[in-house]
Write a protein that holds these residues in place. Structure first.
Motif, mmCIF file in Angstrom:
data_model
loop_
_atom_site.group_PDB
_atom_site.id
_atom_site.type_symbol
_atom_site.label_atom_id
_atom_site.label_comp_id
_atom_site.label_asym_id
_atom_site.label_seq_id
_atom_site.Cartn_x
_atom_site.Cartn_y
_atom_site.Cartn_z
ATOM 1 N N GLY A 1 12.416 0.818 0.289
ATOM 2 C CA GLY A 1 12.978 1.425 1.491
ATOM 3 C C GLY A 1 14.319 2.087 1.265
ATOM 4 O O GLY A 1 15.061 2.349 2.225
ATOM 5 N N ILE A 2 14.641 2.381 0.021
ATOM 6 C CA ILE A 2 15.911 3.060 -0.294
ATOM 7 C C ILE A 2 15.778 4.556 -0.023
ATOM 8 O O ILE A 2 16.695 5.184 0.525
ATOM 9 C CB ILE A 2 16.308 2.799 -1.767
ATOM 10 N N TYR A 3 14.650 5.135 -0.419
ATOM 11 C CA TYR A 3 14.392 6.555 -0.187
ATOM 12 C C TYR A 3 13.468 6.730 1.012
ATOM 13 O O TYR A 3 12.550 5.934 1.230
ATOM 14 C CB TYR A 3 13.714 7.192 -1.399
ATOM 15 N N ARG A 4 13.697 7.793 1.754
ATOM 16 C CA ARG A 4 12.771 8.198 2.816
ATOM 17 C C ARG A 4 11.748 9.159 2.207
ATOM 18 O O ARG A 4 12.128 10.163 1.585
ATOM 19 C CB ARG A 4 13.523 8.896 3.949
ATOM 20 N N PRO A 5 10.466 8.892 2.345
ATOM 21 C CA PRO A 5 9.458 9.776 1.737
ATOM 22 C C PRO A 5 9.399 11.130 2.438
ATOM 23 O O PRO A 5 9.639 11.231 3.645
ATOM 24 C CB PRO A 5 8.154 9.002 1.908
ATOM 25 N N ASP A 6 9.083 12.174 1.664
ATOM 26 C CA ASP A 6 8.834 13.487 2.266
ATOM 27 C C ASP A 6 7.479 13.512 2.952
ATOM 28 O O ASP A 6 7.282 14.214 3.950
ATOM 29 C CB ASP A 6 8.884 14.582 1.189
ATOM 30 N N GLY A 7 6.547 12.757 2.409
ATOM 31 C CA GLY A 7 5.207 12.674 2.975
ATOM 32 C C GLY A 7 4.540 11.395 2.542
ATOM 33 O O GLY A 7 4.937 10.770 1.565
ATOM 34 N N GLY A 8 3.521 10.959 3.276
ATOM 35 C CA GLY A 8 2.836 9.718 2.953
ATOM 36 C C GLY A 8 3.517 8.521 3.588
ATOM 37 O O GLY A 8 4.445 8.657 4.388
ATOM 38 N N GLU A 9 3.062 7.339 3.211
ATOM 39 C CA GLU A 9 3.637 6.126 3.780
ATOM 40 C C GLU A 9 3.576 4.966 2.805
ATOM 41 O O GLU A 9 2.760 4.952 1.878
ATOM 42 C CB GLU A 9 2.916 5.749 5.080
ATOM 43 N N ILE A 10 4.485 3.998 3.013
ATOM 44 C CA ILE A 10 4.534 2.765 2.229
ATOM 45 C C ILE A 10 4.449 1.610 3.204
ATOM 46 O O ILE A 10 5.278 1.500 4.111
ATOM 47 C CB ILE A 10 5.825 2.645 1.402
ATOM 48 N N LEU A 11 3.454 0.744 3.008
ATOM 49 C CA LEU A 11 3.246 -0.384 3.903
ATOM 50 C C LEU A 11 3.277 -1.691 3.123
ATOM 51 O O LEU A 11 2.717 -1.781 2.022
ATOM 52 C CB LEU A 11 1.898 -0.265 4.619
ATOM 53 N N GLU B 1 0.843 -1.190 0.000
ATOM 54 C CA GLU B 1 0.000 0.000 0.000
ATOM 55 C C GLU B 1 0.882 1.246 0.000
ATOM 56 O O GLU B 1 1.704 1.430 0.906
ATOM 57 C CB GLU B 1 -0.897 0.019 1.227
ATOM 58 N N VAL B 2 0.706 2.066 -1.002
ATOM 59 C CA VAL B 2 1.398 3.356 -1.070
ATOM 60 C C VAL B 2 0.324 4.425 -0.920
ATOM 61 O O VAL B 2 -0.615 4.494 -1.719
ATOM 62 C CB VAL B 2 2.142 3.525 -2.411
ATOM 63 N N LYS B 3 0.469 5.260 0.119
ATOM 64 C CA LYS B 3 -0.580 6.221 0.446
ATOM 65 C C LYS B 3 -0.033 7.650 0.420
ATOM 66 O O LYS B 3 0.842 8.002 1.212
ATOM 67 C CB LYS B 3 -1.154 5.915 1.831
ATOM 68 N N ASN B 4 -0.576 8.446 -0.508
ATOM 69 C CA ASN B 4 -0.268 9.882 -0.582
ATOM 70 C C ASN B 4 1.241 10.160 -0.539
ATOM 71 O O ASN B 4 1.705 11.061 0.165
ATOM 72 C CB ASN B 4 -0.959 10.639 0.558
ATOM 73 N N LEU B 5 1.992 9.395 -1.306
ATOM 74 C CA LEU B 5 3.452 9.497 -1.293
ATOM 75 C C LEU B 5 3.919 10.743 -2.044
ATOM 76 O O LEU B 5 3.485 11.006 -3.168
ATOM 77 C CB LEU B 5 4.062 8.250 -1.929
ATOM 78 N N SER B 6 4.806 11.506 -1.412
ATOM 79 C CA SER B 6 5.391 12.683 -2.066
ATOM 80 C C SER B 6 6.895 12.687 -1.853
ATOM 81 O O SER B 6 7.404 12.249 -0.823
ATOM 82 C CB SER B 6 4.775 13.971 -1.513
ATOM 83 N N LYS B 7 7.606 13.175 -2.880
ATOM 84 C CA LYS B 7 9.063 13.253 -2.820
ATOM 85 C C LYS B 7 9.548 14.335 -3.771
ATOM 86 O O LYS B 7 9.117 14.407 -4.919
ATOM 87 C CB LYS B 7 9.692 11.906 -3.219
ATOM 88 N N SER B 8 10.451 15.180 -3.262
ATOM 89 C CA SER B 8 11.028 16.244 -4.088
ATOM 90 C C SER B 8 12.551 16.143 -4.045
ATOM 91 O O SER B 8 13.137 15.740 -3.037
ATOM 92 C CB SER B 8 10.598 17.626 -3.587
ATOM 93 N N ARG C 1 11.949 2.728 -5.592
ATOM 94 C CA ARG C 1 12.987 2.885 -4.563
ATOM 95 C C ARG C 1 12.380 3.213 -3.207
ATOM 96 O O ARG C 1 12.949 2.870 -2.169
ATOM 97 C CB ARG C 1 13.980 3.962 -5.003
ATOM 98 N N HIS C 2 11.231 3.846 -3.201
ATOM 99 C CA HIS C 2 10.524 4.054 -1.936
ATOM 100 C C HIS C 2 9.952 2.739 -1.412
ATOM 101 O O HIS C 2 10.028 2.456 -0.213
ATOM 102 C CB HIS C 2 9.393 5.074 -2.104
#
Length: 297
Positions: free
Chosen positions: A49-59, A3-10, A45-46
């Protein structure tokens, strides 16, 4: 389930992912498609678990991935650019993987050696790109992973080995309930193996559906209508081409329902044709804006 929820990355002000959400059902083969730069590899990559998300979550099965060795130990990953230790051969990497992953199966590794006939003494970096990809699959599938994450997995493989790899993956899904997430530009191959597809563009999900639902929501109609016929306004035409009296219409909606409405025009000839995943991809991304353009040089 992933589950990828509202994932953001800049990255340095560039928004690579913008509130992206997808769900990969357990035991499915999920195809992730999108144009270059859409955010596919960043998303993968999120998930790894390689990248840390700026927002949201990965389960994964309800547990976060980032800095979670227990979850990562259940994931097998083949990136587009493969990296191995300098001078390492496949036996060196086998020993390393078996020391890191509790689920690593030497028995499966030996069985796969009959399929991937690689020189066990040759440094991987001296192998061809295709042989390196075979090495990656050999090691990845020996992990007995619950989840297999693939980024352009068959790039560089010959046609026979491509079929072999998909056969191994499909058997693993059928026999062990393995979940596969695959990103690829080879939409023809994805069409054969995926049961669910997510299309992303500019860091966001355009749509996410089963392949059957995707194909049932768009069709190609070829027809010859009486002169002066007008397509009913309630039908959404994405593209229209004419060759003499034959009109080819790309339309959104169920094929049988569209045919019923067009039959009121009393066509001389009419046939509904299924669209390929590649055609659906082009029209879902905006039709003409993504179509191949003819340029006179």
């Amino acid at each position: 389930m992933i589950e990828v929820k509202n994932l953001s990355k800049s990255f340095e002000g560039f928004k690579a992912l913008d509130g992206l959400s997808i769900t990969v059902p357990k035991g499915s083969v999920y195809g992730l498609v999108g144009p270059n730069g859409s955010g596919k590899s960043t998303l993968i990559r999120h998930i790894m678990g390689i990248y840390r998300p700026d927002g949201g979550e990965i389960l994964v099965d309800g547990k976060p991935v980032y800095e979670n060795p227990e979850v990562k130990g259940r994931l097998g990953y083949i990136p587009d650019d493969i990296f191995y230790f300098t001078q390492a051969n496949i036996m060196d990497m086998m020993k390393y993987y078996s020391s890191v992953y509790p689920s690593f199966s030497r028995e499966r590794f030996d069985k796969l050696s009959e399929v991937f006939r690689l020189d066990p003494k040759k440094p991987i970096r001296k192998m061809s790109k295709g042989m390196q990809k075979q090495c990656a699959f050999h090691l990845c599938m020996s992990l007995c992973p619950d989840y297999v994450i693939l980024d352009e997995p068959v790039d560089g493989l010959d046609p026979v080995m491509r079929r072999q790899v998909w056969s191994i993956l499909s058997a693993d899904v059928a026999e062990h309930g393995t979940t596969v997430l695959v990103s690829s530009h080879n939409l023809r191959e994805l069409e054969d193996v995926c049961d669910r597809v997510g299309i992303i563009d500019k860091g966001s999900v355009i749509l996410e559906r089963s392949l059957l639902e995707l194909q049932d929501n768009m069709c190609k109609i070829q027809a010859v209508f009486p002169e002066g016929s007008v397509i009913p306004p309630e039908l959404e035409v994405l593209k229209e081409e004419s060759t003499g009296k034959l009109r080819t219409l790309i339309m959104r909606g169920n094929a049988s329902e569209i045919e019923d409405k067009l039959s009121l025009l009393e066509p001389v000839y009419m046939e509904a044709l299924p669209l390929s995943l590649e055609e659906i991809f082009v029209y879902e991304l905006g039709g003409a804006d993504y179509a191949v353009k003819e340029i006179v040089l």
